[in-house]
Design a protein around this motif. Structure first.
Motif, PDB file in Angstrom:
ATOM      1  N   VAL A 142       0.863  -1.185   0.037  1.00 27.48           N
ATOM      2  CA  VAL A 142      -0.457  -0.223  -0.081  1.00 27.48           C
ATOM      3  C   VAL A 142       0.675   0.926  -0.319  1.00 27.48           C
ATOM      4  N   ILE A 143       1.107   1.790  -1.605  1.00 24.04           N
ATOM      5  CA  ILE A 143       1.962   3.252  -1.012  1.00 24.04           C
ATOM      6  C   ILE A 143       1.518   4.452  -1.688  1.00 24.04           C
ATOM      7  N   ASN A 144       1.354   5.395  -1.497  1.00 25.98           N
ATOM      8  CA  ASN A 144       0.783   6.328  -1.984  1.00 25.98           C
ATOM      9  C   ASN A 144      -1.083   6.044  -2.075  1.00 25.98           C
ATOM     10  N   GLN A 145      -1.440   5.425  -2.161  1.00 23.64           N
ATOM     11  CA  GLN A 145      -2.890   4.716  -2.200  1.00 23.64           C
ATOM     12  C   GLN A 145      -4.003   5.746  -0.960  1.00 23.64           C
ATOM     13  N   PRO A 146      -4.711   6.931  -2.124  1.00 28.11           N
ATOM     14  CA  PRO A 146      -6.139   7.262  -1.880  1.00 28.11           C
ATOM     15  C   PRO A 146      -6.801   7.179  -0.154  1.00 28.11           C
ATOM     16  N   LEU A 147      -6.872   8.086   0.511  1.00 33.04           N
ATOM     17  CA  LEU A 147      -7.732   6.948   1.937  1.00 33.04           C
ATOM     18  C   LEU A 147      -8.310   8.591   2.083  1.00 33.04           C
ATOM     19  N   SER A 148      -9.907   8.445   1.869  1.00 34.87           N
ATOM     20  CA  SER A 148     -10.904   9.493   2.761  1.00 34.87           C
ATOM     21  C   SER A 148     -10.595   9.573   4.393  1.00 34.87           C
ATOM     22  N   VAL A 149      -9.974  10.768   5.017  1.00 31.74           N
ATOM     23  CA  VAL A 149     -10.430  10.689   6.061  1.00 31.74           C
ATOM     24  C   VAL A 149     -11.153  12.049   6.674  1.00 31.74           C
ATOM     25  N   GLY A 150     -11.324  12.477   7.471  1.00 35.10           N
ATOM     26  CA  GLY A 150     -11.945  13.353   7.740  1.00 35.10           C
ATOM     27  C   GLY A 150     -13.209  14.506   6.362  1.00 35.10           C
ATOM     28  N   GLY A 151     -13.231  13.457   5.473  1.00 34.90           N
ATOM     29  CA  GLY A 151     -13.881  14.977   4.832  1.00 34.90           C
ATOM     30  C   GLY A 151     -12.693  15.434   3.388  1.00 34.90           C
ATOM     31  N   GLN A 152     -11.320  14.840   3.793  1.00 34.34           N
ATOM     32  CA  GLN A 152     -10.387  15.190   3.091  1.00 34.34           C
ATOM     33  C   GLN A 152      -9.949  14.053   2.315  1.00 34.34           C
ATOM     34  N   SER A 153      -9.148  13.733   0.911  1.00 35.56           N
ATOM     35  CA  SER A 153      -8.031  12.751   0.357  1.00 35.56           C
ATOM     36  C   SER A 153      -6.814  12.806   0.897  1.00 35.56           C
ATOM     37  N   TRP A 154      -6.382  11.746   1.390  1.00 34.09           N
ATOM     38  CA  TRP A 154      -4.675  11.895   1.945  1.00 34.09           C
ATOM     39  C   TRP A 154      -4.280  10.638   1.018  1.00 34.09           C
TER      40      TRP A 154
END
Length: 278
Positions: A142-154
């Motif tokens: 899992v490298i540089n995968q987008p993850l939505s947390v707190g209404g923001q994409s990380w």
């Protein structure tokens, strides 16, 4: 009354208990919560037990977090444990190496000069199922995968050092509202065993700034396994070198991801605060 000793590693503080007479911790998770309370107890990020070794190890380490949960390992904690064990044995011996059984495997800290401890942290686990996380397929990194947390994409990279870490690189770690976003990462459904979360600012390829939200402990001043995981993530994403200084709120750790044997080596301080009875 129970004899206790308090140590800290860069402000990540622990209550150490001599548990060598039994394989069962002398304090329950519920009692650990009370001991760690900073207003009504001693105050600490966790309680560490020095138990007898198993399978040809010198000692066994167990730890209860301040919320009563039990992590597999703790990098700052094992440095504190090494100094504590040296004290129990009658005094520090520079160069002394311990083989300590943990839930993350056998970890080997070595006593260094000037209060420093160098720890062979082993090799990182990189596959999604090893973290564990449901981001990506089980056998993929899992490298540089987008993850939505707190209404923001990380953009996140996941690493296990025997315990799970989710690392994200940011422009300014001081700007992160850690108290708000940390629990959302920790309890995100893609992490079935919850996760530690590191926010990393790259100052130079060999110098990182890090803030951390620890699973079961919240905001802490330092996290040794997190610093190791962050260097691994930095190398995998092209953000840093394999040998780095990692600056945490409590101070600096030196981390090396060896190109020779693939193992992580962490060097940092562990300091005794006091001994008393509880």
């Amino acid at each position: 009354m129970l004899e206790v000793t308090k140590y800290h590693g860069l402000g990540n503080d622990f209550i150490l208990i001599d548990n060598r007479s039994s394989q069962t911790p002398l304090v329950s998770p519920e009692q650990a919560i009370k001991m760690c309370d900073r207003h009504f107890g001693i105050g600490a990020d966790g309680v560490i037990f020095a138990l007898p070794g198993v399978d040809n190890t010198d000692y066994t380490m167990r730890i209860f977090n301040s919320d009563g949960s039990e992590p597999q390992m703790c990098g700052n904690g094992i440095r504190c444990l090494a100094r504590f064990l040296a004290e129990l044995e009658g005094g520090e011996s520079i160069g002394k190496t311990y083989r300590i059984h943990t839930l993350a495997g056998v970890i080997s800290p070595r006593i260094e000069a000037q209060g420093q401890v160098k720890v062979d942290m082993g090799t990182p686990y990189l596959m999604a199922q090893e973290i564990p996380t449901t981001l990506g397929t089980p056998q993929d990194k899992v490298i540089n995968q987008p993850l939505s947390v707190g209404g923001q994409s990380w953009s996140v990279t996941c690493v296990s050092m025997g315990n799970p870490h989710c690392i994200t690189f940011v422009d300014d770690v001081a700007a992160i509202d850690l108290e708000s976003i940390g629990p959302k990462f920790e309890h995100h459904p893609v992490f079935p065993e919850r996760t530690n979360t590191e926010f990393i600012e790259v100052v130079r390829p060999d110098y990182l700034k890090m803030r951390v939200w620890e699973r079961g402990a919240g905001i802490t001043l330092a996290c040794g396994t997190g610093a190791c995981a962050s260097v691994v993530a930095g190398v995998l994403t092209g953000n840093c070198a394999r040998h780095c200084t990692v600056e945490l709120p409590g101070g600096c750790l030196t981390i090396e991801w060896s190109v020779v044997d693939g193992r992580l080596y962490m060097t940092g301080p562990a300091e005794k605060v006091f001994t008393g009875q509880y």
